[in-house]
Design a protein around this motif. Structure first.
Motif, mmCIF file in Angstrom:
data_model
loop_
_atom_site.group_PDB
_atom_site.id
_atom_site.type_symbol
_atom_site.label_atom_id
_atom_site.label_comp_id
_atom_site.label_asym_id
_atom_site.label_seq_id
_atom_site.Cartn_x
_atom_site.Cartn_y
_atom_site.Cartn_z
ATOM 1 N N GLN A 289 -1.039 55.420 68.150
ATOM 2 C CA GLN A 289 -0.935 54.231 67.621
ATOM 3 C C GLN A 289 0.259 53.174 68.170
ATOM 4 O O GLN A 289 0.250 52.385 68.549
ATOM 5 C CB GLN A 289 -0.790 54.382 66.057
ATOM 6 C CG GLN A 289 -0.660 53.181 65.049
ATOM 7 C CD GLN A 289 -1.615 52.771 64.663
ATOM 8 O OE1 GLN A 289 -2.838 53.411 64.485
ATOM 9 N NE2 GLN A 289 -1.816 51.465 64.370
ATOM 10 N N CYS A 290 1.520 54.043 67.927
ATOM 11 C CA CYS A 290 2.798 53.255 68.360
ATOM 12 C C CYS A 290 2.844 53.334 69.679
ATOM 13 O O CYS A 290 3.892 53.920 70.146
ATOM 14 C CB CYS A 290 3.771 53.747 67.549
ATOM 15 S SG CYS A 290 5.150 52.646 67.395
ATOM 16 N N VAL A 291 2.184 52.872 70.695
ATOM 17 C CA VAL A 291 2.215 53.228 72.025
ATOM 18 C C VAL A 291 3.131 52.413 72.648
ATOM 19 O O VAL A 291 3.532 51.293 72.110
ATOM 20 C CB VAL A 291 0.433 53.339 72.618
ATOM 21 C CG1 VAL A 291 -0.370 54.169 72.122
ATOM 22 C CG2 VAL A 291 0.255 51.604 72.471
ATOM 23 N N ASP B 24 -0.816 48.977 68.138
ATOM 24 C CA ASP B 24 -1.937 48.437 67.204
ATOM 25 C C ASP B 24 -1.383 48.226 66.010
ATOM 26 O O ASP B 24 -1.422 48.773 64.906
ATOM 27 C CB ASP B 24 -3.253 49.288 66.992
ATOM 28 C CG ASP B 24 -4.226 48.663 66.245
ATOM 29 O OD1 ASP B 24 -4.098 47.580 66.158
ATOM 30 O OD2 ASP B 24 -5.139 49.367 65.958
ATOM 31 N N CYS B 25 -0.171 47.185 66.071
ATOM 32 C CA CYS B 25 0.543 46.809 64.871
ATOM 33 C C CYS B 25 -0.315 46.175 63.528
ATOM 34 O O CYS B 25 -0.011 46.617 62.370
ATOM 35 C CB CYS B 25 1.492 45.797 65.013
ATOM 36 S SG CYS B 25 2.684 46.521 66.145
ATOM 37 N N GLU B 26 -1.307 45.497 63.826
ATOM 38 C CA GLU B 26 -1.999 44.836 62.998
ATOM 39 C C GLU B 26 -2.585 45.841 61.862
ATOM 40 O O GLU B 26 -2.962 45.862 60.580
ATOM 41 C CB GLU B 26 -3.181 43.756 63.288
ATOM 42 C CG GLU B 26 -2.504 42.641 63.716
ATOM 43 C CD GLU B 26 -1.257 42.033 62.873
ATOM 44 O OE1 GLU B 26 -1.755 41.936 61.703
ATOM 45 O OE2 GLU B 26 -0.319 41.612 63.417
ATOM 46 N N ASN B 27 -3.085 47.066 62.447
ATOM 47 C CA ASN B 27 -3.832 48.097 61.868
ATOM 48 C C ASN B 27 -2.739 49.273 61.432
ATOM 49 O O ASN B 27 -3.243 50.553 61.267
ATOM 50 C CB ASN B 27 -5.137 48.503 62.467
ATOM 51 C CG ASN B 27 -6.113 47.456 62.437
ATOM 52 O OD1 ASN B 27 -6.437 46.934 61.775
ATOM 53 N ND2 ASN B 27 -6.390 47.179 64.022
ATOM 54 N N CYS B 28 -1.573 48.994 61.483
ATOM 55 C CA CYS B 28 -0.751 50.234 61.221
ATOM 56 C C CYS B 28 -0.219 50.258 59.883
ATOM 57 O O CYS B 28 0.005 49.454 59.149
ATOM 58 C CB CYS B 28 0.577 49.860 62.008
ATOM 59 S SG CYS B 28 1.837 51.205 61.870
ATOM 60 N N ILE B 29 -0.437 51.659 59.357
ATOM 61 C CA ILE B 29 -0.130 51.831 57.786
ATOM 62 C C ILE B 29 1.428 51.867 57.477
ATOM 63 O O ILE B 29 1.538 51.741 56.310
ATOM 64 C CB ILE B 29 -0.508 53.424 57.647
ATOM 65 C CG1 ILE B 29 0.048 54.193 58.751
ATOM 66 C CG2 ILE B 29 -1.951 53.550 57.370
ATOM 67 C CD1 ILE B 29 0.175 55.625 58.667
ATOM 68 N N VAL C 99 7.072 48.234 56.546
ATOM 69 C CA VAL C 99 8.474 48.893 56.603
ATOM 70 C C VAL C 99 9.108 48.920 57.971
ATOM 71 O O VAL C 99 10.143 49.323 58.124
ATOM 72 C CB VAL C 99 8.486 50.233 56.025
ATOM 73 C CG1 VAL C 99 8.345 50.123 54.532
ATOM 74 C CG2 VAL C 99 7.794 51.348 56.681
ATOM 75 N N CYS C 100 8.255 48.416 59.002
ATOM 76 C CA CYS C 100 8.633 48.785 60.374
ATOM 77 C C CYS C 100 9.438 47.418 60.946
ATOM 78 O O CYS C 100 9.380 46.427 60.701
ATOM 79 C CB CYS C 100 7.520 48.579 61.202
ATOM 80 S SG CYS C 100 7.887 48.619 62.935
ATOM 81 N N PHE C 101 10.762 47.768 61.297
ATOM 82 C CA PHE C 101 11.928 46.961 61.688
ATOM 83 C C PHE C 101 11.414 46.128 62.757
ATOM 84 O O PHE C 101 11.447 44.703 62.748
ATOM 85 C CB PHE C 101 13.077 47.632 62.034
ATOM 86 C CG PHE C 101 14.256 46.882 62.452
ATOM 87 C CD1 PHE C 101 15.359 46.402 61.446
ATOM 88 C CD2 PHE C 101 14.380 46.603 63.773
ATOM 89 C CE1 PHE C 101 16.274 45.575 61.914
ATOM 90 C CE2 PHE C 101 15.400 45.714 64.305
ATOM 91 C CZ PHE C 101 16.366 45.299 63.494
ATOM 92 N N ALA D 6 12.855 54.684 66.805
ATOM 93 C CA ALA D 6 13.604 53.573 67.355
ATOM 94 C C ALA D 6 13.038 52.037 66.586
ATOM 95 O O ALA D 6 13.739 51.024 66.279
ATOM 96 C CB ALA D 6 13.483 53.277 68.845
ATOM 97 N N ARG D 7 11.567 52.069 66.773
ATOM 98 C CA ARG D 7 10.955 50.853 66.195
ATOM 99 C C ARG D 7 11.044 50.602 64.805
ATOM 100 O O ARG D 7 11.211 49.624 64.145
ATOM 101 C CB ARG D 7 9.417 50.600 66.773
ATOM 102 C CG ARG D 7 9.292 50.366 68.232
ATOM 103 C CD ARG D 7 7.986 50.405 68.534
ATOM 104 N NE ARG D 7 7.795 50.116 69.893
ATOM 105 C CZ ARG D 7 6.811 50.043 70.663
ATOM 106 N NH1 ARG D 7 5.870 50.808 70.221
ATOM 107 N NH2 ARG D 7 6.777 49.703 71.907
ATOM 108 N N VAL D 8 10.682 51.641 63.925
ATOM 109 C CA VAL D 8 10.496 51.738 62.521
ATOM 110 C C VAL D 8 11.944 51.472 61.957
ATOM 111 O O VAL D 8 11.973 50.642 61.111
ATOM 112 C CB VAL D 8 9.809 52.871 62.141
ATOM 113 C CG1 VAL D 8 9.927 52.813 60.537
ATOM 114 C CG2 VAL D 8 8.465 53.033 62.493
#
Ligand code: SF4
Length: 351
Positions: free
Chosen positions: A188-190, A195-200, A204-206, A143-145
């Motif tokens: 990670q995507c809790v 933790d978005c700043e350290n997200c790989i 591309v995440c909407f 849903a988020r990405v």
């Protein structure tokens, strides 16, 4: 649509937790772990998984156990229909399929207690089938990405998420993809403060790029919970007490309980004593009621139980008690499988 499959699988190989069921691809073990984890946190599930696999290492041993014994092993996990369904499925596979697990999604989903999620998990992890799983963690990540504002409470929403997952799933290692996206959602995507700043995959995440993280996924509508009032009678006669096996299909089927009077609202002790069930059980009001020992709210997914336990000493039994309940020594109570609620009451009075 950017495919996040490969980055997630790489992330998973670096970050996955060491969990006992990840050391094997045996369908039996994957099945046991998935059923335990359906309504249970991972940390609590680990101990149960070890205990379960030690006692029932394969379908045969599970199929041949007595249901009461299995429910005792399951005690504390709740949602006991899971254990009853497992028992049924183990017996079915032993009788109909020579004790061998089914090896594809279409057969797996026909088994009792196995739905789309569990069939997909077993088929992908154990048999390399490209069958995507859709649980709460996967739902949140997708849903988020991809910015999907549909709910999985409706069929069209489920189809939408499945359609995306079918495009993403790695055909070479579908089991790794499924586990990677679930783990990514869990670590990670809790739900709160991911933790978005350290997200790989933040580029591309909407939701990240549009500032919509707290809006996605869309919130599920709360199911209205029914409130029920359980009045338990912990009757003591000499060194014995009375129990019964619960046969109602609603909750805790086949578990043991004290005589129970269910009421539509909260009753005081005086009101309860006027209830016809009470009079039927005791035939008298002249009883030694120690006190209203324990009250507790027990919250389940669709209902709230307000339980009240009364400890009552009697000097003579009644025909109704003898004919309708099992008299057992108080000291033997712990060999019976009982709901967690009753276990908590016993812990309370034995403090
Ligand atoms: S950027 Fe944040 S919201 Fe997007 S996938 Fe990563 S952790 Fe989740």
């Amino acid at each position: 649509m950017t495919n996040i499959s490969q980055p997630l699988i790489e992330w998973y190989s670096r970050n996955k937790r060491d969990l006992p069921w990840r050391e094997t691809k045996k369908p039996y073990n994957i099945w046991v772990s998935e059923i335990i984890l359906q309504q249970t946190r991972v940390n609590q599930g680990i101990d149960y998984y070890y205990r379960f696999i030690k006692k029932y290492p394969d379908l045969k041993s599970l199929a041949s156990t007595h249901i009461d014994e299995l429910l005792k092993v399951w005690q504390g996990l709740g949602y006991y229909s899971r254990a009853r369904n497992m028992h049924h499925t183990a017996q079915y596979l032993v009788n109909k399929n020579k004790g061998v697990f089914y090896s594809n999604y279409d057969d797996l989903i026909k088994l009792k207690g196995i739905g789309d999620y569990t069939a997909s998990a077993i088929a992908s992890i154990s048999f390399n089938q490209a069958t995507p799983v859709l649980d709460g963690n996967v739902y949140r990540v997708i849903a988020r990405v991809y910015g999907i504002a549909e709910s999985t409470q409706v069929k069209s929403g489920i189809n939408k998420f499945k359609e995306i997952l079918n495009k993403l799933i790695a055909h070479k290692n579908p089991g790794d993809f499924n586990q990677a996206i679930m783990e990514f959602g869990a670590l990670q995507c809790v739900p709160k403060n991911p933790d978005c700043e350290n997200c790989i995959i933040k580029s591309v995440c909407f939701a990240y790029n549009k500032g919509l993280i707290s809006d996605l996924p869309v919130k599920k509508q709360k199911v209205k919970q029914k409130v029920r009032y359980f009045n338990y009678l912990h009757i003591i006669y000499n060194d014995n007490t009375f129990i019964e096996k619960r046969t109602e299909k609603d909750i805790w089927n086949s578990l043991y309980q004290f005589p129970l009077i269910e009421t539509k609202k909260e009753y005081s002790l005086i009101e309860l004593q006027k209830n016809k069930d009470w009079l039927q059980i005791f035939e008298t009001l002249n009883l030694n009621i120690e006190k209203e020992v324990f009250t507790k709210k027990h919250i389940l997914s669709h209902q709230v139980l307000v339980a009240c336990f009364y400890k009552i000493r009697i000097i003579q039994t009644t025909d109704f008690l003898i004919n309708n309940y099992q008299s057992i020594p108080l000291a033997k109570l712990d060999i019976y499988s009982i709901p967690r609620l009753i276990e908590e009451y016993l812990e309370h009075i034995n403090k």
